[in-house]
Motif scaffolding. Structure first.
Motif, PDB file in Angstrom:
ATOM      1  N   ASN A 141      -1.413   7.153  -9.152  1.00 34.87           N
ATOM      2  CA  ASN A 141      -1.138   8.163  -8.136  1.00 34.87           C
ATOM      3  C   ASN A 141      -0.207   9.244  -8.665  1.00 34.87           C
TER       4      ASN A 141
ATOM      5  N   ARG B 109      -6.692  -0.445   0.971  1.00 36.23           N
ATOM      6  CA  ARG B 109      -5.995  -1.398   1.842  1.00 36.23           C
ATOM      7  C   ARG B 109      -6.766  -2.705   1.935  1.00 36.23           C
TER       8      ARG B 109
ATOM      9  N   GLN C 125      -8.571   5.215   1.055  1.00 38.69           N
ATOM     10  CA  GLN C 125      -7.371   4.505   1.473  1.00 38.69           C
ATOM     11  C   GLN C 125      -7.719   3.193   2.141  1.00 38.69           C
TER      12      GLN C 125
ATOM     13  N   ARG D 108       1.217   4.361  -2.814  1.00 33.74           N
ATOM     14  CA  ARG D 108       0.939   5.750  -2.460  1.00 33.74           C
ATOM     15  C   ARG D 108       2.160   6.652  -2.565  1.00 33.74           C
TER      16      ARG D 108
ATOM     17  N   TYR E 131       0.820  -1.201   0.000  1.00 35.31           N
ATOM     18  CA  TYR E 131       0.000   0.000   0.000  1.00 35.31           C
ATOM     19  C   TYR E 131       0.864   1.265   0.000  1.00 35.31           C
TER      20      TYR E 131
ATOM     21  N   ARG F  29       2.328   9.386  -5.176  1.00 41.45           N
ATOM     22  CA  ARG F  29       1.352  10.453  -4.959  1.00 41.45           C
ATOM     23  C   ARG F  29       1.865  11.417  -3.914  1.00 41.45           C
ATOM     24  N   ARG F  30       2.524  10.851  -2.922  1.00 38.45           N
ATOM     25  CA  ARG F  30       3.017  11.689  -1.841  1.00 38.45           C
ATOM     26  C   ARG F  30       4.251  12.470  -2.258  1.00 38.45           C
TER      27      ARG F  30
END
Lengths: 203, 848, 222
Positions: free
Chosen positions: B834, B570, B566, A122, A118, A125-126
């Motif tokens: 993303n 998950r 999110q 992400r 996960y 994106r961060r």
């Protein structure tokens, strides 16, 4: 007490350090090392006592989550008493490890797979910069190169790219990190031996 | 100025933010927020803007709207029927709050609503009149006390205090604060002439900002003058008619004024009415009112009753003072002009004495009582009913009518009322006071329009005829400034007037009964709550407010949807991994082949194991945690199996982890024997267990220096060094090899570093978790470690080289490969998604 | 008759399931499992510390050792007693000398190990990366050695945080250092990417092991 601690730290440290290069100090060094092992074992007990105090306080004060603390204390005393009585080498005590510690820790590690996946999704994106992109690409490459497909391996990937990344590029970085860690350890240790740093509470 | 507000009732200076007077508890702020309008104090972040207050008319009470509508209608009708309208027609429904005010002569004992507090002569703080300057202090209705000495005022009010409600008591208790009396006392001063010489200054320079200016009706917006003000203008025009015997109040005044007129028709019809105006001094504001009225013909000054009002000190005014002992001062001023003025003021209630007009009309001549009675009391509100006279005494009603019209008796009465209050503020002070206040636009234009008014004002009216302070009742004074202001600033008619006191406080467009807009008032401070700031400053303040508001405003919880997404992501990942991998594991498939080639470090490890002499003592360090037991057992089993199977070493097991000893025993007694029955090593015979070595790197170094000293006993507290597996072993270098199974870089590094000098020629072989392997590779590259088996991938190579003996790696491999491919796919797809969304989000943020 | 192994298996299965429940979110089952785990671990560790650290190195020699050894062990005995005072805040100062000895000896050992076990060998290995005898192709040696050297050097520079004053009153690293550090960052990213893959592989293997355990528990696997 402060100066006593300082003197003890410097003195024992210097003796052990000099013992690396002066064989004559080996007996003293061995004695100090044995003392250190004993103190390390005692420090483990101190940690357990501290845990008992913390959760005991929670239970006596009936703070939030005290039921969990009570359960923890119960398990702690049970394991400790049985461990003292039977010894950690007893099969029943080892069974305690197999039944409680291993399943819980292994499952926690298994959860890490989901979390890491996960987080990697992400990441871009961060923080979408060069290092992140290189990081993700390298990770994907290594993951893909570590697996095999039903029809076999991907030759260049498994035979060339993966070893080259791991033994050349990553090795250079890893070595740099290791040398950096060693340098940090050296300077930190020297500061302690010189009394500049007193992490034992000497100040 | 903006910091304080002066109570219109008692004159107490209060902080601007208080709602009620700290002294008399009178309301200082408008009652309702929505109707505050633009004259309300600026709210944070609000830039004052002009508003067409006619838009707010719908929010007025029904009765008030009707009254206003009637006023407009009557204004139109009265243009064509002046004569007929001189007879005031009773308003079928209670038109306004002033209706029947004059008939309160006997109603003072009744409970009076609070709004009357401001109407019925609550003594205002004493203010010095500045007769010479052009600043007109607007007197709120009822604030003035009867013309005459304060003692007279006190004498007239004190008897009533016993029957007065509390508000009346309060007003009676402060007669010394009467402004009109003071003004009237100075009416004869030469300064009044000065003010008459500067009519342009008279009514406008001090015109109060428009908070209480009545909202102009839509019809009056074009000209900027409210209908009822037009009516007043018309009155002014009618006043120019020489034959006009009666005030034009019933002609062009709004309904509420008509209603007032209804109480005094006799005053209009009485023959003596034309006389008083000539003797009454017209205040400046009235002069400007007349001269600046844009919609009316400029009346000749000599025809204007106001212009004919005697200046202060003129005989008529002195005549009026003759009745000072019995009549309020302002009535004296009126009464001197007519025989009706001899009507005893006792008939009037005391509270009306200051507000009540002089009795100029004989009771018999007053037709209004019938008209007044014709008004159905059932249609009147309670307060109006209470105001309705039980028996309309002519002496009480007649005074009202003359006040309304600019001509005739009304002018006379107006002039008799102290239009200018004695104000302690000097001219310069007043300039400062009003200069610091931000005047509304209409007022500004009114001020600028003064020269024109001055030009239009006949000389006789402007200068020669000094304007004596009118003896208007306070509620009548409330009308004057409005009239004047509107006439002088038609462009600013759109300004809203907000009632600041009384029952209609907060309403816009209320009747002009509440003064402050154009009537010389003693309560300018009541509007001083307006910020003394320029538009730029206000804009900056608004910007600052906005910034501060942005800082303190709660950030919307966009995280709610984000967190939800999110969590869903998950959960989806968890489900995919668990379902797919579980299916693969449970199905025990072996579709994915093991890697055909082992890594170099693995081959080195295999070679190092194969180089171990047969039956040699080997130190096996189990330094991994229970969390990685699955991987470490899978990675270590093939190598250990090969070692045991091929080399039959004498094993010594050690761990620097408290749980390591138990895991080592698990490895040796369970996993290894499960893998290969031939590997069923017996503890104490083929291998020994040192157990837990405390102290971390210190313990490792101690063990490297002297194994016997560091670990004198075995895990089972036996003399381990006398056991068969450790025969001939006293030093670390006596071991043929050191095999470290670790999942930690630190642990592997510790063993490498601390045993480097003591290990001798014994090779170190590391079986590591995949997470530690990359960091241990440099030690392999440097030759400090003979071989490395890292993770499942490295163990697969060992298992491949282990004679094809299927081990745990084989059981795990399909799921392992599938899991890796899932990760690759998820990272690529999710990362791209993303990445795109992240760029879009950043771009959006940057664009903002 | 339920065997002890079956009971142990059920308990392990339930604990694993309770920990897996964290995938849904934090819940009491997860907390119960974690607290059981911590309690059992602490008790087990305390027993291990007593039996495999204090007993063989302190208690047993004090009881059965020679007089000299017992006399010498009086010092660690006292130090251990003082160190136990660390558990009580009011008396924690008494444990400072014991902590000082632990830290002093540990620092010396860390220094010795870092110098002799990492610094010199790794620097030497970086130099030896250009050893033409290590590979058949000198070109390969040069390339690989160059990359390794570049990786080591730039990574070390990356952690060089000395900076000088820059325009505007800020501080900034020198331009050359910045460039080298950027390259070092690339090497670091590659290294961390490889490490990430290793960590995920380890976690994935743990997950597979747990699933395998479940399969074994239900008779689905072997």
């Amino acid at each position: 007490m402060r100066y006593v601690a300082l003197v003890l730290a410097i003195l024992t440290g210097l003796i052990v350090l000099v013992g690396y290069f002066v064989p004559a100090l080996a007996p003293v060094q061995d004695m100090l090392l044995t003392w250190s092992i004993i103190l390390a074992g005692t420090a483990t007990l101190v940690g357990v006592f501290n845990l008992i105090l913390v959760h005991g306080t929670k239970v006596t004060k009936r703070e939030k989550g005290s039921i969990y603390s009570a359960l923890l204390l119960f398990c702690l005393f049970a394991a400790f008493i049985f461990g003292l009585a039977l010894g950690p080498d007893h099969p029943d005590i080892r069974l305690l490890v197999d039944v409680v510690i291993v399943p819980v820790e292994a499952t926690l590690m298994a959860l890490l797979a989901v979390t890491l996946l996960y987080a990697s999704i992400r990441l871009l994106r961060r923080r979408a910069n060069v290092m992140s992109v290189v990081f993700i690409l390298t990770a994907v490459l290594m993951l893909f190169a570590s697996a095999t497909l039903p029809f076999g391996e991907i030759g260049p990937l498994n035979d060339f790219l993966r070893p080259w990344f791991q033994h050349v590029l990553a090795l250079g970085g890893a070595r740099g990190i290791l040398i950096g860690v060693a340098l940090g350890t050296l300077t930190t240790g020297l500061r302690v031996l010189f009394g500049a740093d007193r992490p034992y509470g000497g100040k | 100025m903006a910091d304080t507000i002066k109570c219109p009732v008692c004159g107490e200076v209060n902080p601007a933010d208080v709602e009620f007077c700290q002294n008399c508890q009178s309301r200082l702020q408008p009652l309702t927020g929505p109707l505050k309008g633009e004259d309300a104090p600026l709210t944070p972040g609000q830039i004052p803007t002009k508003k067409t207050t006619s838009e707010l008319e719908p929010i007025l009470p029904q009765w008030l709207r009707e009254a206003r509508q009637q006023a407009r209608q009557s204004a139109e009708d009265e243009e064509s029927k002046k004569e007929d309208e001189q007879k005031t027609t009773p308003i079928p429904r209670a038109p306004d709050l002033l209706a029947g005010l004059a008939s309160q002569n006997e109603a003072e004992d009744e409970e009076t609503p609070d709004w009357l507090t401001n109407i019925t002569g609550v003594p205002a703080p004493r203010k010095k009149v500045e007769p010479e300057d052009a600043q007109v202090k607007f007197v709120e209705l009822g604030h003035e006390e009867p013309a005459g000495s304060p003692s007279e005022q006190a004498s007239t009010t004190k008897p009533e205090q016993g029957n007065m409600p509390s508000w009346m008591a309060g007003q009676a208790a402060a007669p010394e604060k009467d402004e009109l009396a003071d003004w009237f006392a100075r009416a004869s001063a030469p300064a009044a002439d000065e003010s008459a010489e500067h009519p342009s200054d008279g009514g406008t320079a001090r015109v109060e900002p428009a908070p209480t200016q009545p909202e102009p009706p839509p019809a009056a917006l074009d000209s900027g003058v409210a209908d009822w003000l037009k009516n007043l203008d018309a009155n002014a025009a009618s006043a120019s008619a020489p034959a006009r015997p009666a005030p034009a109040s019933g002609i062009e005044t709004p309904d509420w004024l008509k209603n007032l007129d209804t109480s005094a028709p006799a005053a209009e019809q009485k023959p003596v009415q034309p006389e008083p105006p000539s003797n009454i001094e017209v205040p400046d504001w009235l002069k400007s009112l007349e001269t600046n009225a844009p919609v009316i013909e400029q009346p000749p000054a000599q025809n204007i009753p106001l212009a004919e009002t005697p200046a202060a000190g003129t005989p008529p005014s002195h005549d009026a003072t003759e009745t000072g002992s019995e009549v309020p001062g302002w009535i004296k001023g009126l009464g001197r002009e007519s025989a009706a003025s001899q009507a005893s003021s006792e008939v009037l209630p005391d509270w009306m004495k200051p507000a009540g007009p002089p009795s100029q009309t004989p009771p018999a001549a007053n037709p209004e009582p019938t008209a007044e009675e014709a008004l159905p009391s059932t249609e009147l509100p309670d307060w109006l009913s209470s105001l309705k006279p039980a028996e309309p005494p002519p002496a009480e009603e007649t005074p009202v009518a003359p006040i309304l019209g600019p001509g005739g008796p009304s002018t006379e009465e107006t002039s008799s009322a102290p239009a200018f209050t004695e104000d302690s503020i000097s001219s310069s002070d007043a300039d400062e006071v009003f200069g610091s206040m931000q005047l509304p636009d209409w007022l500004t234009s009114a001020t600028t329009g003064q020269p024109a008014a001055e030009e239009n004002l006949p000389r006789a009216a402007a200068k020669d005829e000094s304007i004596a302070p009118a003896e208007l009742p306070s509620w009548v004074q409330a009308m004057r400034p409005v009239e004047a202001a509107v006439q002088e600033s038609s462009a600013a008619a759109g300004e809203t007037a907000v009632e600041s006191s009384g029952p209609l406080a907060g309403l816009q467009g209320v009747l002009p009964a509440i003064p402050g807009a154009a009537v010389p008032s003693s309560r300018p401070k009541s509007h001083s709550i307006k910020l003394n700031a320029t538009d730029e400053q206000q804009a900056q303040a608004a910007l600052l407010e906005k910034i501060l508001g942005a800082e303190t405003a709660p950030v919307p919880m966009k995280a709610s949807s984000v967190v939800t997404s999110q969590r869903v992501l998950r959960w989806a990942l968890s489900a995919i991994l668990l379902i797919v991998l579980g299916g693969v594991v449970f199905s025990q498939t072996q579709i994915f082949p093991l890697p055909s080639l082992a890594p170099n470090e693995t081959n080195s490890a295999i070679a190092a194991v194969n180089a171990i002499p047969q039956g040699a003592p080997v130190l096996a360090v189990f330094d991994y945690q229970p969390s990685t037991v699955g991987e470490m057992e899978a990675a270590g089993l093939p190598l250990m199996d090969q070692l045991i199977l091929l080399r039959h070493p004498r094993l010594a097991i050690l761990s620097t982890s408290p749980t390591g000893a138990a895991l080592a025993e698990r490895f040796m007694s369970s996993a290894l024997s499960t893998l290969n029955a031939q590997n069923s090593y017996q503890r104490g015979e083929q291998y020994v267990d040192f157990g837990y070595l405390p102290g971390g790197l210190t313990g490792v170094y101690a063990f490297a220096q002297s194994p016997t000293a560091a670990m004198p006993l075995g895990a089972d507290r036996s003399a381990i060094w006398q056991s068969a597996p450790l025969q001939g072993v006293t030093h670390l270098s006596d071991f043929a090899a050191v095999i470290v199974l670790t999942d930690s870089v630190d642990s592997g590094r510790t063993w490498i570093e601390q045993t480097a000098l003591e290990r001798g020629s014994a090779p170190m072989i590391i079986v590591s978790s995949a997470q530690a392997g990359p960091m241990l590779l440099p030690y392999v590259d440097s030759g400090q470690v003979a071989g490395l088996v890292s993770g499942l991938y490295g163990a697969a190579g060992v298992e491949q080289a282990n004679g094809g003996l299927p081990g745990r790696v084989r059981h795990y491999w399909d799921a392992y490969s599938v899991g890796l491919l899932i990760a690759v796919a998820a990272i690529i797809l999710g990362g791209l998604w993303n990445l795109v969304t992240g760029f879009q989000a950043r771009r959006t943020q940057e664009s903002r | 008759m339920i065997s002890p192994d079956l009971i142990a298996g059920i308990f392990a299965f339930l604990l694993s399931l309770m920990i897996f429940s964290y995938l849904v979110g934090d819940n009491p089952l997860f907390r119960v499992a974690v607290h059981i785990f911590v309690g059992v671990s602490a008790g087990y560790v305390a027993a291990v510390a007593w039996w495999q650290a204090l007993w063989p190195d302190l208690i047993f020699p004090l009881v059965s050792g020679p007089a000299l050894q017992r006399a010498l062990l009086a010092v660690p005995l006292v130090l251990s007693g003082l160190l136990l005072m660390k558990a009580w805040p009011a008396l924690s100062r008494l444990g400072t000398p014991s902590m000082a000895i632990l830290v002093g000896i540990g620092s010396a050992v860390a220094i010795g190990g870092a110098v002799t076990g990492t610094l010199f060998p790794q620097i030497g290995a970086t130099i030896n990366a250009f050893d033409l005898h290590k590979a058949a192709s000198p070109f390969e040696v040069l390339i690989n050695g160059g990359f390794i050297l570049a990786g080591v050097a730039t990574t070390l520079v990356y952690f060089h945080f000395s900076a000088g004053p820059a325009a505007g009153g800020s501080v900034k690293r020198f331009s050359l250092i910045e460039i080298i550090a950027f390259v070092g960052g690339i090497f670091l990213a590659i290294t961390l990417g490889v490490l990430f893959a290793g960590v995920y592989s380890a976690a994935l293997t743990a997950l597979i092991e747990r699933l395998h355990f479940f399969g074994t528990f239900f008779g689905l696997g072997n």
